[in-house]
Motif scaffolding. Sequence first.
Motif, PDB file in Angstrom:
ATOM      1  N   ALA A 361      11.261 -29.541  33.787  1.00 44.18           N
ATOM      2  CA  ALA A 361      11.018 -28.543  34.833  1.00 44.18           C
ATOM      3  C   ALA A 361      11.385 -27.138  34.381  1.00 44.18           C
ATOM      4  O   ALA A 361      11.816 -26.308  35.186  1.00 44.18           O
ATOM      5  N   THR A 362      11.228 -26.868  33.070  1.00 44.85           N
ATOM      6  CA  THR A 362      11.527 -25.522  32.557  1.00 44.85           C
ATOM      7  C   THR A 362      10.292 -24.985  31.844  1.00 44.85           C
ATOM      8  O   THR A 362      10.200 -25.047  30.619  1.00 44.85           O
ATOM      9  N   PRO A 363       9.330 -24.463  32.582  1.00 47.92           N
ATOM     10  CA  PRO A 363       8.117 -23.952  31.946  1.00 47.92           C
ATOM     11  C   PRO A 363       8.373 -22.691  31.134  1.00 47.92           C
ATOM     12  O   PRO A 363       9.325 -21.944  31.390  1.00 47.92           O
ATOM     13  N   VAL A 364       7.530 -22.468  30.150  1.00 47.81           N
ATOM     14  CA  VAL A 364       7.564 -21.234  29.366  1.00 47.81           C
ATOM     15  C   VAL A 364       6.726 -20.182  30.083  1.00 47.81           C
ATOM     16  O   VAL A 364       5.594 -20.454  30.484  1.00 47.81           O
ATOM     17  N   ALA A 365       7.266 -19.003  30.264  1.00 50.72           N
ATOM     18  CA  ALA A 365       6.552 -17.908  30.921  1.00 50.72           C
ATOM     19  C   ALA A 365       6.673 -16.665  30.065  1.00 50.72           C
ATOM     20  O   ALA A 365       7.782 -16.201  29.784  1.00 50.72           O
ATOM     21  N   GLU A 366       5.529 -16.159  29.607  1.00 47.97           N
ATOM     22  CA  GLU A 366       5.485 -14.956  28.758  1.00 47.97           C
ATOM     23  C   GLU A 366       6.419 -15.094  27.561  1.00 47.97           C
ATOM     24  O   GLU A 366       7.138 -14.170  27.196  1.00 47.97           O
ATOM     25  N   GLY A 367       6.402 -16.285  26.967  1.00 43.61           N
ATOM     26  CA  GLY A 367       7.167 -16.513  25.748  1.00 43.61           C
ATOM     27  C   GLY A 367       8.648 -16.702  25.946  1.00 43.61           C
ATOM     28  O   GLY A 367       9.412 -16.710  24.971  1.00 43.61           O
ATOM     29  N   ARG A 368       9.102 -16.884  27.173  1.00 41.09           N
ATOM     30  CA  ARG A 368      10.528 -17.048  27.443  1.00 41.09           C
ATOM     31  C   ARG A 368      10.743 -18.254  28.347  1.00 41.09           C
ATOM     32  O   ARG A 368       9.851 -18.675  29.075  1.00 41.09           O
ATOM     33  N   ILE A 369      11.948 -18.803  28.287  1.00 41.82           N
ATOM     34  CA  ILE A 369      12.271 -19.990  29.070  1.00 41.82           C
ATOM     35  C   ILE A 369      13.643 -19.802  29.706  1.00 41.82           C
ATOM     36  O   ILE A 369      14.583 -19.314  29.069  1.00 41.82           O
ATOM     37  N   ARG A 370      13.746 -20.147  30.980  1.00 37.74           N
ATOM     38  CA  ARG A 370      15.012 -20.093  31.702  1.00 37.74           C
ATOM     39  C   ARG A 370      15.663 -21.472  31.686  1.00 37.74           C
ATOM     40  O   ARG A 370      14.996 -22.483  31.805  1.00 37.74           O
ATOM     41  N   MET A 371      16.980 -21.477  31.596  1.00 38.87           N
ATOM     42  CA  MET A 371      17.706 -22.735  31.482  1.00 38.87           C
ATOM     43  C   MET A 371      17.965 -23.338  32.849  1.00 38.87           C
ATOM     44  O   MET A 371      18.287 -22.629  33.803  1.00 38.87           O
ATOM     45  N   PRO A 372      17.870 -24.659  32.969  1.00 41.60           N
ATOM     46  CA  PRO A 372      18.235 -25.313  34.226  1.00 41.60           C
ATOM     47  C   PRO A 372      19.745 -25.310  34.416  1.00 41.60           C
ATOM     48  O   PRO A 372      20.509 -25.230  33.449  1.00 41.60           O
ATOM     49  N   ASP A 373      20.179 -25.374  35.652  1.00 43.21           N
ATOM     50  CA  ASP A 373      21.602 -25.378  35.974  1.00 43.21           C
ATOM     51  C   ASP A 373      22.086 -26.819  36.071  1.00 43.21           C
ATOM     52  O   ASP A 373      22.435 -27.325  37.136  1.00 43.21           O
ATOM     53  N   LEU A 374      22.123 -27.510  34.918  1.00 40.96           N
ATOM     54  CA  LEU A 374      22.486 -28.926  34.854  1.00 40.96           C
ATOM     55  C   LEU A 374      23.696 -29.095  33.943  1.00 40.96           C
ATOM     56  O   LEU A 374      23.752 -28.494  32.866  1.00 40.96           O
ATOM     57  N   PRO A 375      24.674 -29.898  34.331  1.00 40.39           N
ATOM     58  CA  PRO A 375      25.843 -30.102  33.467  1.00 40.39           C
ATOM     59  C   PRO A 375      25.434 -30.688  32.116  1.00 40.39           C
ATOM     60  O   PRO A 375      24.549 -31.539  32.019  1.00 40.39           O
ATOM     61  N   GLY A 376      26.090 -30.208  31.063  1.00 43.40           N
ATOM     62  CA  GLY A 376      25.817 -30.702  29.717  1.00 43.40           C
ATOM     63  C   GLY A 376      24.657 -29.998  29.065  1.00 43.40           C
ATOM     64  O   GLY A 376      24.285 -28.872  29.427  1.00 43.40           O
ATOM     65  N   ILE A 377      24.062 -30.659  28.091  1.00 50.55           N
ATOM     66  CA  ILE A 377      22.918 -30.103  27.372  1.00 50.55           C
ATOM     67  C   ILE A 377      21.647 -30.205  28.202  1.00 50.55           C
ATOM     68  O   ILE A 377      20.750 -29.379  28.080  1.00 50.55           O
ATOM     69  N   GLY A 378      21.559 -31.204  29.063  1.00 47.11           N
ATOM     70  CA  GLY A 378      20.392 -31.343  29.935  1.00 47.11           C
ATOM     71  C   GLY A 378      19.428 -32.429  29.509  1.00 47.11           C
ATOM     72  O   GLY A 378      18.281 -32.432  29.957  1.00 47.11           O
TER      73      GLY A 378
END
Length: 394
Positions: A361-378
Amino acid sequence: MRIVSVRDAVVPIASAIANAYIDFSRMTASVVAVEVEAAGGRRVTGYGFNSNGRYAQPGLLRERFIPRLLETSGDALVHADGGLDPAGAWAAMMRNEKPGGHGDRSVAVGVLDMALWDAAAKLAGVPLWKLLADRYNGGRADEAAWVYAAGGYYYPGKDVAQLVEEMRRYLDLGYTTVKMKIGGAPGTPPKEALAEDLRRIEAVLGLLGGDGSRLAVDVNGRFGLHTALVCAAALQPFGLRWYEEPLDPLDYATHATLAEHYAPPLATGENLFSMQDARNLIRHGGLRPDRDVLQFDPALAYGLVEYLRTLDMLRLHGWSPRRCVPHGGHQFALNIAVGLGLGGNESYPEVFAPFGGFADATPVAEGRIRMPDLPGIGFEAKGDLYAVLRREFG
């Protein structure tokens, strides 16, 4: 704080793709699950694996590093903030290891290191990127990471039209920068490979509107100096994002010679597996801190504990962490890039499944990606990868 159990397994990442040096038809990876118990009895499980390009390390893991890790407990595992400190576990795993020889053992230690950081962030109840920002970056984390799509591998029967279509798919996914392999499939004479690769490059540049800054090329260390210089002369007018690993990764003096003749950015470092090797590259490789890109992969190079030492070394030599864009295309390096303020991260949208790629659930938008707020590496939010971990470890 104690290590309750460590389990490992070997899984395939076989694929028919090839770069200029190797094919991946028999490639494997080690995966591990490390269960940690904190004071009060709370337990979490951290997961780790090695990046593509290096094989599984079951022998080293089972004979040396897992037994040492299981013997480690108490204060050695406790950080000043009260959480799990992978540095203490790292020191225990490296006990009785001589300096130098940074080969396959760096991969084995890196697999366990990844799992320990996953566990450390889970115990803290925060994403790894936030744990790293709080511990090592004054609480500052990037809002998003720049990522580029790596692909363009050689594949039986793959022609230029198929290459362009592959790159078009990456752009449709939200990437703005792509990387392709050059240097020829194994066994192709260099002169013939260069002519063919120039046709391939020009076709991809056509898709990118002629903007060379949106295209990187990767030789995977196949060239000698003469071929690297001939290729550099042909590439220079394109103004590419970077010319990656044209030479043997340990031939620092020859890198320095190439840098004297090729003004645009160079990139290398994915096959250097220690702070000491990285320091030799910085001292002797002729690289330029205002433009060149360093691709050290923490999952292959003794893990994040060693990567933090590498970043300290780079700062002492006048390099910004922003010049670091880790190899591997995995969630571990992506968390590190966001939490420690690196320049970005590699991504593999179509190859090296299930290890390449990020949370679903972390799409790439304009060459950038936002991190999910999940404990650990995800890892739990990456369905195909987590399915493998559940299959191997329950």
